[in-house]
Motif scaffolding. Structure first.
Motif: not given
Length: 119
Positions: A11-21
């Motif tokens: 998985v390439p690095y990316s500043e991603v908001d994955a939301g609620d977990v």
């Protein structure tokens, strides 16, 4: 795609908001040396094992007021029922793997994902 124990290293690095977990996917426990609370689980983006120490604040570090109450400061409760880093913090992937395209100066070695934990 390269996977090790469910961890997708490709998985390439990316500043991603994955939301609620879901909170059921993470645990928190007092640090063995008493310096804070350790939150452990799997990154919702790359599925790597992540473990973060949330240190106790020291006097003068800004934990008064609402944030201090949210983190359980100033209460008489024990570590097991006091602070809630699981719910109070934004969590970052700290899987320890430098994913493709990871900037060399990043503070957290992982895939770049962030998330909040909800009950």
């Amino acid at each position: 795609m390269t996977r090790t124990g469910g961890h997708d290293h490709g998985v390439p690095y990316s500043e991603v908001d994955a939301g609620d977990v879901d909170a059921a996917l993470f645990t928190q426990e007092p640090a063995p040396d008493g310096r804070g609370v350790i939150v452990t689980g799997r990154c919702p983006r790359c599925h790597g094992s992540t473990r973060t120490l949330f240190p106790w604040a020291r006097p003068g570090t800004g934990t008064k007021g609402a944030l201090g109450r949210l983190l359980g400061r100033g209460t008489t409760s024990g570590a097991e029922d006091g602070p809630q880093p699981l719910l109070a913090e934004v969590h970052l992937c700290e899987c320890g793997h430098a994913h493709p395209q990871c900037p060399p100066d990043t503070l957290y070695v992982g895939c770049g994902a962030s998330w909040r934990i909800r009950r």
